[in-house]
Design an enzyme around this catalytic site. Sequence first.
Site, PDB file in Angstrom:
ATOM      1  CG  HIS A 277      -1.772   1.183   1.378  1.00 17.91           C
ATOM      2  ND1 HIS A 277      -3.093   1.218   0.978  1.00 17.91           N
ATOM      3  CD2 HIS A 277      -1.523   2.432   1.876  1.00 17.91           C
ATOM      4  CE1 HIS A 277      -3.601   2.407   1.224  1.00 17.91           C
ATOM      5  NE2 HIS A 277      -2.664   3.161   1.768  1.00 17.91           N
ATOM      6  CD  GLU A 278       1.594   3.615   3.691  1.00 19.10           C
ATOM      7  OE1 GLU A 278       1.820   4.689   3.086  1.00 19.10           O
ATOM      8  OE2 GLU A 278       0.552   3.411   4.356  1.00 19.10           O
TER       9      GLU A 278
ATOM     10  CG  HIS B  11       0.469   6.320  -0.666  1.00 11.55           C
ATOM     11  ND1 HIS B  11      -0.513   7.104  -1.233  1.00 11.55           N
ATOM     12  CD2 HIS B  11      -0.117   5.697   0.399  1.00 11.55           C
ATOM     13  CE1 HIS B  11      -1.647   6.945  -0.554  1.00 11.55           C
ATOM     14  NE2 HIS B  11      -1.437   6.103   0.432  1.00 11.55           N
TER      15      HIS B  11
ATOM     16  CD  GLU C 126      -4.967   6.810   0.608  1.00  7.42           C
ATOM     17  OE1 GLU C 126      -4.785   5.584   0.427  1.00  7.42           O
ATOM     18  OE2 GLU C 126      -4.323   7.464   1.439  1.00  7.42           O
TER      19      GLU C 126
END
Length: 492
Positions: free
Chosen positions: A259-260, A263, A289
């Site tokens: 997830h990170e 980003h 997101e």
Amino acid sequence: MILKFREKIKEKKLIDSMLALLQWDLETQTPKGGYKLLSEMIGELSLKSYNLTTSEEFISLVNKLKVNENELDEITKKEVELLIEEIEKVKVIPSEEYRAYSELTAKAQGVWEKARETNDFKSFAPILGQIFNYNKKFIEYRNTGKNLYSVLLDDYEKGMDIEKLDLFFEELKNEIVPLLKEISNNKRDFQKKVDFNVDKEQQKNLSIDILEYIGFDLERGVISESAHPFTLTVSKDDVRLTTRYFENIPFSSIFSTIHEGGHGIYEQNIDEDIKDTILADGASMGIHESQSRFYENIIGRSKEFWIGYLDRAQKYYPQLKGISADEIYKAINQVEPSLIRVEADELTYSLHIMIRYEIEKGIFSGEYQVEDLPEIWKNKMIEYLGVEPKLDSEGVLQDVHWSCGLIGYFPSYALGNVYSAQILNTMKKEFNVSGVLERGELFRIKEWLSTNIHRYGKLKSPEEIIEKVTGEGINSKYYIEYLKEKYRKIYN
């Protein structure tokens, strides 16, 4: 004039980069005894940024450029547009309050962390109340005549307000809840296949490997550990991620890392042309997101990803030997209403966001009081998910966002899910996404996202980006279809 503007932008970005480094230190390695001084340092630097942005010299410079915007290049014109918006938001806030709030949110993160460790919301409630009050006050200063919470929502996602989000969440709820009931009537225990312990060192090594695998450049980035995973950008050449490790939940760090990483890949692939401008950031929190949720869910929770990555994963998690990609796929997509948002499956995830959205909206309207949040939270968890938190740490204290002052941010996660499904729908028309994942050719996906989304930063608005990529505005039907197709296949 342009030369002077560039000097001021460089000064502003240097201050913001120093603030980012202090924030990183605060959340990753500052000892508890150091919170007070670091909070004061953040307050001092925040005031410097405020003073620069609201100075007569800077405002005059921006206004002159606006008058002559026909002579400006596309990048400078967009910078001026965004700076005028920022100046209007900030200049109405008294400088002493701006500094006090910056110090408060820096201090609040330490208070939150301690309250979470001790399951003691009462110790956090007073500072949380101040954060909400400051947000209300700052919006009132802007005197827009609009609903206060809607103004805040618009700050995170241009064009969003309560009316749109109420309809949006109602549509999701009407589709997700019946599907959840279907699945509840056909329960399976897929997760026992991945019910094993993995020590932290193994997880750390896999986190580094999986970041390299998905395309995050570790020569221009780093991964560390924090109480709540986050991504922080000093510049596109210094992007910092965190994750967290639970020895008894070995896939938790995998998905928080991916997830990170989503980003981080976004930040690293912003065009060089806008690297030194204020446009070197995500178009909006919803678009940001969409990238993290795309990597985490659409890629990381797909069977094809695990077909491509399983051999590498077994080097770090030998417990996976003898388990097929299909078994892993079903295990990591088991639907089970849970207490913790970041551990939630894709289907129930948006219900977690709805709870936070309704609470924030209720506090702004005066319907809810901060001191009553644990009970309000518990009742909403029972209503939407059928689970009841027994501890503050698994309930109202589980997220760091409010302590950072990120009020109005949570809907971005749900919007990101919707954007990500739309992006997938377009991507599949252009190449075989499943085949790319099975062959481990994730560079193809990164290149496509970088070309169509990442490189623009803030040069294009979220509406412009999603319309350019998909040919239409935000549309939740693709996300709903994606969930139905995926989970009906898994649960027959």
